[in-house]
Design an enzyme around this catalytic site. Sequence first.
Site, short mmCIF file in Angstrom:
data_model
loop_
_atom_site.label_atom_id
_atom_site.label_comp_id
_atom_site.label_asym_id
_atom_site.label_seq_id
_atom_site.Cartn_x
_atom_site.Cartn_y
_atom_site.Cartn_z
N ARG A 1 0.96 -1.08 -0.08
CA ARG A 1 -0.19 0.23 -0.19
C ARG A 1 0.88 1.15 -0.19
O ARG A 1 1.69 1.51 0.89
CB ARG A 1 -0.86 0.03 1.44
CG ARG A 1 -2.16 -0.85 1.20
CD ARG A 1 -3.06 -0.40 2.35
NE ARG A 1 -2.58 0.09 3.51
CZ ARG A 1 -3.36 0.33 4.44
NH1 ARG A 1 -4.75 0.43 4.40
NH2 ARG A 1 -3.03 0.69 5.89
N THR B 1 -1.50 7.36 -0.58
CA THR B 1 -2.72 7.45 -1.09
C THR B 1 -3.64 6.22 -0.61
O THR B 1 -4.78 5.98 -0.86
CB THR B 1 -2.50 7.40 -2.47
OG1 THR B 1 -2.09 5.97 -2.81
CG2 THR B 1 -1.70 8.43 -3.17
N ASP C 1 0.61 -3.32 12.03
CA ASP C 1 1.03 -3.50 10.78
C ASP C 1 1.31 -5.16 10.77
O ASP C 1 2.34 -5.68 11.34
CB ASP C 1 2.13 -3.03 10.43
CG ASP C 1 2.66 -3.03 8.73
OD1 ASP C 1 2.71 -4.13 8.44
OD2 ASP C 1 2.60 -2.16 8.01
N ASP D 1 4.90 -6.17 8.99
CA ASP D 1 5.93 -5.76 10.04
C ASP D 1 6.10 -6.92 11.45
O ASP D 1 7.12 -7.28 11.72
CB ASP D 1 5.84 -4.27 10.42
CG ASP D 1 6.07 -3.61 9.40
OD1 ASP D 1 6.77 -3.85 8.35
OD2 ASP D 1 6.13 -2.16 9.50
C1 PRP Z 1 -1.14 -4.82 4.52
C2 PRP Z 1 -1.69 -6.05 4.35
C3 PRP Z 1 -2.64 -6.06 3.10
C4 PRP Z 1 -2.92 -4.40 2.96
C5 PRP Z 1 -4.45 -4.22 3.31
O1 PRP Z 1 -0.11 -4.99 3.34
O2 PRP Z 1 -1.08 -7.08 4.29
O3 PRP Z 1 -2.12 -6.57 1.86
O4 PRP Z 1 -2.16 -3.97 3.87
O5 PRP Z 1 -4.78 -3.08 3.36
P1 PRP Z 1 -5.95 -2.56 2.18
O6 PRP Z 1 -7.26 -3.44 2.47
O7 PRP Z 1 -6.25 -0.90 2.52
O8 PRP Z 1 -5.48 -2.44 0.78
P2 PRP Z 1 1.02 -3.94 3.06
O9 PRP Z 1 0.71 -2.97 2.08
O10 PRP Z 1 1.28 -3.13 4.48
O11 PRP Z 1 2.39 -4.77 2.72
P3 PRP Z 1 3.13 -5.71 3.40
O12 PRP Z 1 2.26 -7.10 3.61
O13 PRP Z 1 4.28 -5.99 2.70
O14 PRP Z 1 3.34 -5.43 4.95
N1 URA Z 2 -2.42 -3.25 6.84
C1 URA Z 2 -1.94 -3.70 8.08
O1 URA Z 2 -1.12 -4.71 8.30
N2 URA Z 2 -2.79 -3.50 9.11
C2 URA Z 2 -3.72 -2.55 9.20
O2 URA Z 2 -4.29 -2.14 10.21
C3 URA Z 2 -4.15 -2.08 7.79
C4 URA Z 2 -3.43 -2.41 6.78
#
Ligand code: PRP
Ligand code: URA
Length: 227
Positions: free
Chosen positions: A120, A124, A218, A221
């Site tokens: 994400r 945005t 997160d 993370d």
């Molecule tokens: C997080 C999560 C989803 C997304 C959800 O990923 O694992 O993929 O955010 O958010 P959304 O419904 O608003 O799209 P992130 O972008 O943090 O990447 P990561 O899994 O690499 O940490």
């Molecule tokens: N992605 C995450 O990992 N946590 C949240 O709460 C939202 C998006």
Amino acid sequence: MRKKAPPMSVTAKFQDNANICIIDHPLVTHKLSFLRQKSTGSKEFRALVEEIAALMAYEATRDLPIGEEPIETPLEKATGHFISGKKLGVVPILRAGLGMLEGILRLIPNAKVGHVGLYRNEQTLEPVEYFCKLPDDLPERDILLLDPMLATGGSAVAAIKLLEKKGAKAEQIRFLCLLASPEGLQRLSEAYPQVSIYTAAVDKCLDENGYIRPGLGDAGDRIFGTV
Ligand code: PRP
Ligand code: URA
């Protein structure tokens, strides 16, 4: 008699949607509460994500078709009941979806695995694609799409579009997440009413940074210790 916690109103709002399954099981709820706690470190967090994913796979595969085949027990001929119909494919959304993969594969070891890489944009909140590798025979498979978090729903919708580009139909897809926001559930179920959504909980809301509240922080993370 088992005492049931009263459903939160946000949960109640989605409970009657035939394509949304909120997994109401004490083991899942218990493990999810440990996952939410900020004191839970990466090692335990990873183990819990895997365990919850496995419990969810049990529920998300409940309606797989069963066919009969003759078998022989050590004592006599009998009828065996085996999963029939389409083979399964599992697609984690990178990174955090990887945390759910092993739990699912423990129950469905012969599934083929595809990967979709999305992150994400922090400003945005729109998903950005950086990787996509899917099995060639995806259209012939039922698909479990994995991501622990359904926040705005942008990543889930983008991932489903990538599966569609590879020939999959929405009705073949089951989306499994650990936590969903009401906003994400609404967006995904409106964009893809044919996709079955399985979540372990529906939380209160999204905050101004697109985080699920109360949530678990997160997920990526915490799984990979990159906080
Ligand atoms: C997080 C999560 C989803 C997304 C959800 O990923 O694992 O993929 O955010 O958010 P959304 O419904 O608003 O799209 P992130 O972008 O943090 O990447 P990561 O899994 O690499 O940490
Ligand atoms: N992605 C995450 O990992 N946590 C949240 O709460 C939202 C998006």
